[in-house]
Enzyme design. Sequence first.
Site, PDB file in Angstrom:
ATOM      1  N   ASP A 185     -85.588  18.634 -29.984  1.00 37.93           N
ATOM      2  CA  ASP A 185     -86.004  19.265 -31.229  1.00 37.93           C
ATOM      3  C   ASP A 185     -85.949  20.792 -31.117  1.00 37.93           C
ATOM      4  OD1 ASP A 185     -86.880  19.260 -33.840  1.00 37.93           O
ATOM      5  OD2 ASP A 185     -88.995  19.044 -33.331  1.00 37.93           O
ATOM      6  N   ASN A 227     -83.337  22.864 -32.493  1.00 30.18           N
ATOM      7  CA  ASN A 227     -82.025  23.518 -32.510  1.00 30.18           C
ATOM      8  C   ASN A 227     -81.893  24.522 -33.652  1.00 30.18           C
ATOM      9  OD1 ASN A 227     -81.178  21.989 -30.308  1.00 30.18           O
ATOM     10  ND2 ASN A 227     -80.255  20.408 -31.575  1.00 30.18           N
ATOM     11  N   GLY A 228     -82.315  24.092 -34.860  1.00 28.79           N
ATOM     12  CA  GLY A 228     -82.189  24.972 -36.022  1.00 28.79           C
ATOM     13  C   GLY A 228     -83.060  26.201 -35.897  1.00 28.79           C
ATOM     14  N   TRP A 251     -84.095  27.561 -33.135  1.00 34.62           N
ATOM     15  CA  TRP A 251     -83.504  28.390 -32.079  1.00 34.62           C
ATOM     16  C   TRP A 251     -82.435  29.309 -32.667  1.00 34.62           C
ATOM     17  CZ3 TRP A 251     -78.563  29.019 -30.186  1.00 34.62           C
ATOM     18  CH2 TRP A 251     -78.413  29.604 -28.920  1.00 34.62           C
ATOM     19  N   HIS A 302     -77.352  23.509 -32.886  1.00 34.88           N
ATOM     20  CA  HIS A 302     -76.913  22.170 -32.472  1.00 34.88           C
ATOM     21  C   HIS A 302     -75.803  22.276 -31.423  1.00 34.88           C
ATOM     22  CE1 HIS A 302     -79.392  20.357 -35.493  1.00 34.88           C
ATOM     23  NE2 HIS A 302     -78.766  20.972 -36.468  1.00 34.88           N
ATOM     24  N   TRP A 354     -80.133  11.732 -42.302  1.00 34.22           N
ATOM     25  CA  TRP A 354     -79.115  11.770 -43.361  1.00 34.22           C
ATOM     26  C   TRP A 354     -79.581  12.594 -44.564  1.00 34.22           C
ATOM     27  CZ3 TRP A 354     -74.450  10.228 -42.006  1.00 34.22           C
ATOM     28  CH2 TRP A 354     -74.312   9.243 -41.032  1.00 34.22           C
ATOM     29  N   LEU A 368     -76.800   7.505 -13.379  1.00 32.49           N
ATOM     30  CA  LEU A 368     -77.689   7.553 -14.544  1.00 32.49           C
ATOM     31  C   LEU A 368     -77.007   7.019 -15.793  1.00 32.49           C
ATOM     32  CD1 LEU A 368     -80.014  10.391 -15.663  1.00 32.49           C
ATOM     33  CD2 LEU A 368     -78.115   9.812 -17.165  1.00 32.49           C
ATOM     34  N   GLU A 371     -95.809   8.164 -20.715  1.00 28.04           N
ATOM     35  CA  GLU A 371     -96.492   9.455 -20.634  1.00 28.04           C
ATOM     36  C   GLU A 371     -95.749  10.425 -21.547  1.00 28.04           C
ATOM     37  OE1 GLU A 371     -99.282  10.097 -18.912  1.00 28.04           O
ATOM     38  OE2 GLU A 371     -99.327   7.992 -18.279  1.00 28.04           O
TER      39      GLU A 371
END
Length: 252
Positions: free
Chosen positions: A28, A30-31, A33, A45, A77, A139, A219
């Site tokens: 969360d 990105n915008g 930032w 993004h 969306w 991973l 956690e």
Amino acid sequence: MFTLFKRKKEAAPVNMDKIPAHIGIIMDGNGRWAKKRLQPRVMGHKAGMDALQEVTIAANNLGVKVLTVYAFSTENWSRPEDEVKFIMNLPVEFFDKYVPELHKNNVRVEVIGETERLPKETFDAMKRACEQTKYNSGLILNFALNYGGRSEITHAVKEIAQEVLDAKLNPGDITEDLIANHLMTNHLPYLHRDPDLIIRTSGELRLSNFLPWQSAYSEFYFTPVYWPDFKTEELHKAILEYNRRHRRFGGV
């Protein structure tokens, strides 16, 4: 067993015997930032992709087994059309640009969500990445793409109800394990389907419909750091905090 990670002023010990096997991340901020830097939201993004690659490789090096990242929710969306189009193109760019490096690091790409609703280019890029890395044993980078937790549970309930109607199941046969086997995370290793640690960046304090069933005993780690700035050092901080927790799973 301990290892040391250098921080700005001191080395921080991370207990290598207590690394979370499955980490979920709500990426969360990105915008915000980008806005802070007087840039269009889409640039945030784009910067977030660089952070994702770095964090994925760092988590793989630590021995994390599964990293589930909330890339796009079923509610996203409703964002401006131009932003949605840009975000939908990001997986294409990410898979084409970064998957070769992830492949070299033995990372396997998987995707959960209502992928049939994705644009064809996005869907095809996703399939290519999964196919290219399917034999990797490191991973699992598990993208939650067009994913919504309530929708996932609703779909599972419908499947189970149909099996009861078809006389394949009795209502008394329905258990937590049966429900879990009908969730989108059923392809993950059995012992690592549920996140041990969920990280949310940007200072927000909510799950936002992310893995509500699977996170029952997770956690939580919340940080004010915006996702594009969440790099290796921030991951180490989150795991250090996890190291301090005592998970009781309802016991003493």
